[in-house]
Design an enzyme around this catalytic site. Structure first.
Site, mmCIF file in Angstrom:
data_model
loop_
_atom_site.group_PDB
_atom_site.id
_atom_site.type_symbol
_atom_site.label_atom_id
_atom_site.label_comp_id
_atom_site.label_asym_id
_atom_site.label_seq_id
_atom_site.Cartn_x
_atom_site.Cartn_y
_atom_site.Cartn_z
ATOM 1 N N LYS A 314 -1.947 3.459 4.829
ATOM 2 C CA LYS A 314 -2.887 2.401 4.410
ATOM 3 C C LYS A 314 -2.227 1.013 4.417
ATOM 4 O O LYS A 314 -2.850 0.025 4.780
ATOM 5 C CB LYS A 314 -3.458 2.719 3.023
ATOM 6 C CG LYS A 314 -4.393 3.944 3.024
ATOM 7 C CD LYS A 314 -5.012 4.176 1.657
ATOM 8 C CE LYS A 314 -5.773 5.486 1.626
ATOM 9 N NZ LYS A 314 -6.421 5.762 0.339
ATOM 10 N N ASP A 355 -12.322 2.529 -0.601
ATOM 11 C CA ASP A 355 -12.071 3.187 -1.896
ATOM 12 C C ASP A 355 -12.644 2.340 -3.035
ATOM 13 O O ASP A 355 -13.101 2.887 -4.044
ATOM 14 C CB ASP A 355 -10.561 3.388 -2.130
ATOM 15 C CG ASP A 355 -10.021 4.550 -1.316
ATOM 16 O OD1 ASP A 355 -10.811 5.449 -0.949
ATOM 17 O OD2 ASP A 355 -8.806 4.560 -1.034
#
Ligand code: NAP
Length: 532
Positions: A314, A355
């Site tokens: 990420k 997220d």
């Protein structure tokens, strides 16, 4: 429709016929009879038996392969006998026989004999595959190898196989197949073996492969990385793939337990989007991530619509976009992590982190409030890793008062310091100070309670009250010990699966421009986790 061939290791006819019937029942229309260890008599008996097999209107087709030791197979028969067996199979009704380029180089008269046998062929127009394999590495001279295959006059199918060291090698295979379709020459099956080569097996039909290989569940394949046939046909929509199929995927390492291909492909198929979503395994480290991205973008321009990014990449995704002048959503930039990469046909990229909205959506739905109503509420976050960072930023952005509790206090401190400037506040407190009355909202962002250690909750639940809201980001098991205890204390509980579903829904909408079927995502993920 591009077939998928099931490899069957031939030992004797009865078991081979049973395996062929099993392959047909699983949806196969093509089998590869691997006769490396079989006699000519048994091989021909199996080929003849196959002629009578199939489902209504669809005869089972066969490839006969007798792979020699020198090409990674198991056949130790003299070359003359091996070649004779393949020629006999051509005459007996095999639809394809596979002969190695190396065999043609070893015997000058071998290829003319194959052409002659095909000519006689028994009226069923058999085809000859000319193949080359490297089980240990990717050949340095792939263009020369392909050129050599192309120079075999009259070959029906070319097959070039190597061991992938990275996803770039799989991308090379897809690109070679695509280019070969434009030459007007015989189709090419290029396969990159092993875990890094998976995309070359799962996406071949979208790049002009004449067929691919897939195993029957519970059986060994004939080369590393062959997917199970039911997975290839239904999950990866093999028969629906064509030259216009758009590619999506998830980059991570490892990816064995990822539910993302399952739910994204279910959504794409339900909404009849001509696209497929595949796992893209990329080893840890920015260099690996960067070269995988370069290969995907430069070699397959316009084909990849977007990528999910998971552990451990990420942060690498954010850096890559920044280094390639892509756009990054401000919140993703602030938390230093991108989990969604959108790719335009012109090469432009955009990074975001689903997220955050995924967590907020799940939390607010569970609390039955609007995100703005989080302002001023207190939240305790357990953990100071990637998930905690996203959750803390999402809450502080809405004006909540966030306290981060972490085993390693310095990390909680660092996280809090890095998330200043939001409407709400983020501070750190010692792990030992965590109590059930410390806040209104509790969010577990540690792996504590995750299978297999399901009886280790991150904190005791005795202080929770019906006014508490307990969110566990862990979603395997679906109901963690923390949630069970909190529920027993009367608290509002929100399972981690909801965050996973909602973050995937955000990705799906950005990938496709359509509403995401969140209910379908939830059902598929729940069913998969229940059988685990
Ligand atoms: P991470 O970056 O590795 O962080 C893990 C955190 O947990 C660290 O703060 C670590 O503390 C703490 N921790 C680990 N083992 C612990 C233990 N035995 N006792 C106390 N603390 C412990 O991981 P992450 O990416 O944030 O993911 C954390 C969890 O969130 C995952 O396990 C996953 O289940 C969940 N998650 C769920 C979703 C979803 O969509 N539902 C999305 C992302 C993550 P130290 O700093 O002391 O090492």
């Amino acid at each position: 429709m591009t077939p998928a061939a099931v490899p069957i290791f031939v030992e004797e006819p009865t078991a081979t016929v049973a395996a062929m019937q099993q392959a047909i029942a699983a949806g196969a229309t093509l089998v590869e009879l691997r006769c490396d260890r079989a006699s000519q008599e048994i091989t021909l008996a199996c080929v003849r038996a196959a002629l009578g097999l199939g489902t209504a209107g669809r005869r089972l087709h066969t490839i006969v392969t007798v792979r020699p030791l020198w090409e990674g197979g198991k056949c130790d028969a003299p070359e003359h006998d091996r070649v004779a067996m393949l020629l006999a199979a051509l005459g007996a009704g095999a639809d394809y026989v596979d002969i190695e380029l190396g065999a043609l180089r070893r015997g000058a008269n071998v290829w003319p004999r194959f052409l002659q046998a095909r000519e006689i062929g028994g009226g069923h127009q058999p085809k000859i595959i000319v193949s080359s394999h490297d089980f240990s590495d990717i050949p340095a001279d792939i263009p020369a190898q392909l050129e050599a295959l192309r120079h075999v006059p009259g070959a029906d199918v070319l097959k070039l196989v190597w061991k992938a060291r990275s996803v770039a090698d799989a991308v090379t295979a897809l690109d070679l197949m695509r280019r070969q379709t434009m030459t007007g020459g015989p189709p090419l099956l290029a396969l990159a073996m092993g875990e890094f080569g998976q995309p070359s097996r799962l996406l071949g039909a979208a790049f002009g492969a004449p067929f691919t290989f897939a195993t029957l569940p519970g059986t060994a394949g004939s080369a590393p990385g062959q997917p199970p046939l039911p997975e290839l046909l239904s999950l990866y929509h093999w028969r629906g793939q064509d030259a216009h199929t758009q590619i999506f995927g998830v980059i991570g390492y490892p990816l064995g337990h990822s539910l993302s291909p399952l739910i994204h492909n279910a959504g794409l198929q339900q909404q009849a989007v001509n696209a497929v979503y595949v796992p893209v395994l990329v080893e840890r480290g920015y260099e690996n991530f960067s070269s995988a991205m370069d290969a995907l973008r430069n070699t397959l321009p316009g084909r990849i619509g977007g990528l999910s990014i998971t552990i451990p990449h990420k942060e690498n995704a954010l850096r890559y976009i920044q280094e390639h002048t892509g756009k990054v959503e401000p919140l993703a930039g602030r938390i230093g992590a991108v989990n969604t990469l959108l790719m335009e046909p012109n090469g432009a990229m955009e990074g975001l982190n689903s997220d955050l909205p995924g967590f907020l959506h799940a939390l607010c739905a569970g609390m039955n409030i609007r995100p703005e109503e989080l302002a001023g509420r207190t939240a305790a976050i357990l953990g100071a890793g990637g998930a905690a960072r996203a959750v803390a930023a999402a809450l502080a952005d809405q004006g909540a008062q966030v306290v981060v509790y972490n085993r390693t206090h310095e990390k909680a401190d660092a996280l809090a310091r890095s998330l200043g400037g939001f409407r709400g506040t983020v501070t750190a407190a010692p792990w030992e100070a965590l109590q059930g009355d410390a806040a209104k909202i509790f969010v577990n962002c540690t792996p504590l309670g995750m299978a297999p250690n399901i009886d280790t909750p991150p904190m005791p639940a005795f202080d929770f009250t019906p006014r508490s809201v307990v969110f566990d980001t862990v979603y395997n098991p679906l109901e963690t010990r923390l949630l069970r205890d909190a529920h027993a204390a009367g608290a509002v509980t929100i399972p981690g699966l909801e965050m996973f579903v909602q973050q995937a829904a955000v990705q799906f909408e950005r990938f496709t421009g359509r509403n995401a079927p969140a209910g379908l995502f939830r059902n598929r993920a729940t069913a998969a986790l229940e059988v685990k």
